[in-house]
Design a protein around this motif. Structure first.
Motif, PDB file in Angstrom:
ATOM      1  N   LEU A   2       0.926  -1.286  -0.017  1.00 43.30           N
ATOM      2  CA  LEU A   2      -0.037  -0.164   0.146  1.00 43.30           C
ATOM      3  C   LEU A   2       0.893   1.213  -0.030  1.00 43.30           C
ATOM      4  CD1 LEU A   2      -2.900  -0.894   2.736  1.00 43.30           C
ATOM      5  CD2 LEU A   2      -2.910  -1.031   0.249  1.00 43.30           C
ATOM      6  N   CYS A   3       0.312   2.502  -0.599  1.00 47.71           N
ATOM      7  CA  CYS A   3       1.105   3.479  -0.540  1.00 47.71           C
ATOM      8  C   CYS A   3       1.259   4.196   0.616  1.00 47.71           C
ATOM      9  CB  CYS A   3       0.266   4.500  -1.342  1.00 47.71           C
ATOM     10  SG  CYS A   3       0.828   6.193  -1.325  1.00 47.71           S
ATOM     11  N   CYS A   6      -1.370   7.699   0.905  1.00 47.26           N
ATOM     12  CA  CYS A   6      -2.881   7.619   0.929  1.00 47.26           C
ATOM     13  C   CYS A   6      -3.434   6.022   0.920  1.00 47.26           C
ATOM     14  CB  CYS A   6      -3.383   8.084  -0.576  1.00 47.26           C
ATOM     15  SG  CYS A   6      -2.515   7.538  -1.911  1.00 47.26           S
ATOM     16  N   GLU A   7      -2.539   5.286   1.252  1.00 42.88           N
ATOM     17  CA  GLU A   7      -3.111   3.621   1.668  1.00 42.88           C
ATOM     18  C   GLU A   7      -3.975   3.126   0.239  1.00 42.88           C
ATOM     19  OE1 GLU A   7      -4.629   3.912   5.468  1.00 42.88           O
ATOM     20  OE2 GLU A   7      -2.996   4.611   6.293  1.00 42.88           O
ATOM     21  N   VAL A   8      -3.403   3.476  -0.945  1.00 41.49           N
ATOM     22  CA  VAL A   8      -3.953   2.735  -1.874  1.00 41.49           C
ATOM     23  C   VAL A   8      -3.224   1.713  -2.431  1.00 41.49           C
ATOM     24  CG1 VAL A   8      -4.503   3.220  -4.361  1.00 41.49           C
ATOM     25  CG2 VAL A   8      -5.224   4.893  -2.717  1.00 41.49           C
ATOM     26  N   ALA A   9      -3.468   0.594  -3.273  1.00 41.04           N
ATOM     27  CA  ALA A   9      -2.497  -0.247  -3.584  1.00 41.04           C
ATOM     28  C   ALA A   9      -1.722   0.310  -4.586  1.00 41.04           C
ATOM     29  CB  ALA A   9      -3.317  -1.533  -3.958  1.00 41.04           C
ATOM     30  N   LEU A  10      -0.343  -0.010  -4.506  1.00 39.24           N
ATOM     31  CA  LEU A  10       0.548   0.423  -5.587  1.00 39.24           C
ATOM     32  C   LEU A  10       0.624  -0.425  -6.767  1.00 39.24           C
ATOM     33  CD1 LEU A  10       3.915   0.970  -3.298  1.00 39.24           C
ATOM     34  CD2 LEU A  10       2.323   2.836  -4.097  1.00 39.24           C
ATOM     35  N   THR A  11       0.834   0.607  -7.829  1.00 40.21           N
ATOM     36  CA  THR A  11       0.943  -0.296  -9.332  1.00 40.21           C
ATOM     37  C   THR A  11       2.624  -0.433  -9.720  1.00 40.21           C
ATOM     38  OG1 THR A  11      -0.975   0.763  -9.747  1.00 40.21           O
ATOM     39  CG2 THR A  11       0.407  -0.176 -11.656  1.00 40.21           C
ATOM     40  N   CYS A  23       2.105   5.223  -7.161  1.00 40.46           N
ATOM     41  CA  CYS A  23       0.584   5.173  -6.531  1.00 40.46           C
ATOM     42  C   CYS A  23      -0.103   5.723  -7.496  1.00 40.46           C
ATOM     43  CB  CYS A  23       0.560   6.068  -5.323  1.00 40.46           C
ATOM     44  SG  CYS A  23      -1.151   6.028  -4.670  1.00 40.46           S
ATOM     45  N   GLN A  25      -3.076   7.105  -7.368  1.00 39.36           N
ATOM     46  CA  GLN A  25      -3.886   8.289  -6.877  1.00 39.36           C
ATOM     47  C   GLN A  25      -2.904   9.511  -6.554  1.00 39.36           C
ATOM     48  OE1 GLN A  25      -6.411   7.313  -3.727  1.00 39.36           O
ATOM     49  NE2 GLN A  25      -6.770   9.224  -2.788  1.00 39.36           N
ATOM     50  N   CYS A  26      -1.843   9.535  -5.843  1.00 39.27           N
ATOM     51  CA  CYS A  26      -0.889  10.546  -5.487  1.00 39.27           C
ATOM     52  C   CYS A  26       0.233  10.747  -6.453  1.00 39.27           C
ATOM     53  CB  CYS A  26      -0.675  10.605  -4.009  1.00 39.27           C
ATOM     54  SG  CYS A  26       0.472   9.157  -3.414  1.00 39.27           S
TER      55      CYS A  26
END
Length: 84
Positions: A2-3, A6-11, A23, A25-26
């Motif tokens: 996770l980032c 922002c705690e979104v799954a990293l790509t 990330c 998102q950010c």
């Protein structure tokens, strides 16, 4: 993974042999051990002096709108492709 921001799954993406996690998102970028060294080595190799290739001249005398401050064309760096 996770980032951390922002705690979104990293790509994960691979660009010219360098694997990066980012990330969506950010747009933060995280590198694993050794990946920064690979980036530095490849950018140094790309910046090494080379014999300039002759530029074709078009109808405007080779002075198109994409010229640099010295009249030549600037090549896009492979490093800039990582973040596009």
């Amino acid at each position: 993974m996770l980032c951390p921001v922002c705690e979104v799954a990293l790509t994960m993406s691979e660009r010219q042999g360098v694997e990066i996690d980012y990330c969506p998102q950010c747009r933060g970028v995280w590198l694993d051990r050794g990946e920064l060294d690979k980036i530095i080595e490849r950018s140094a190799a790309e910046l090494s002096p080379r014999t300039p290739e002759p530029q074709p001249r078009g109808h405007d005398g080779g002075h198109g709108r994409h010229r640099g401050k010295h009249g030549g064309y600037r090549r896009k760096s492979w490093l800039s492709e990582i973040f596009d």
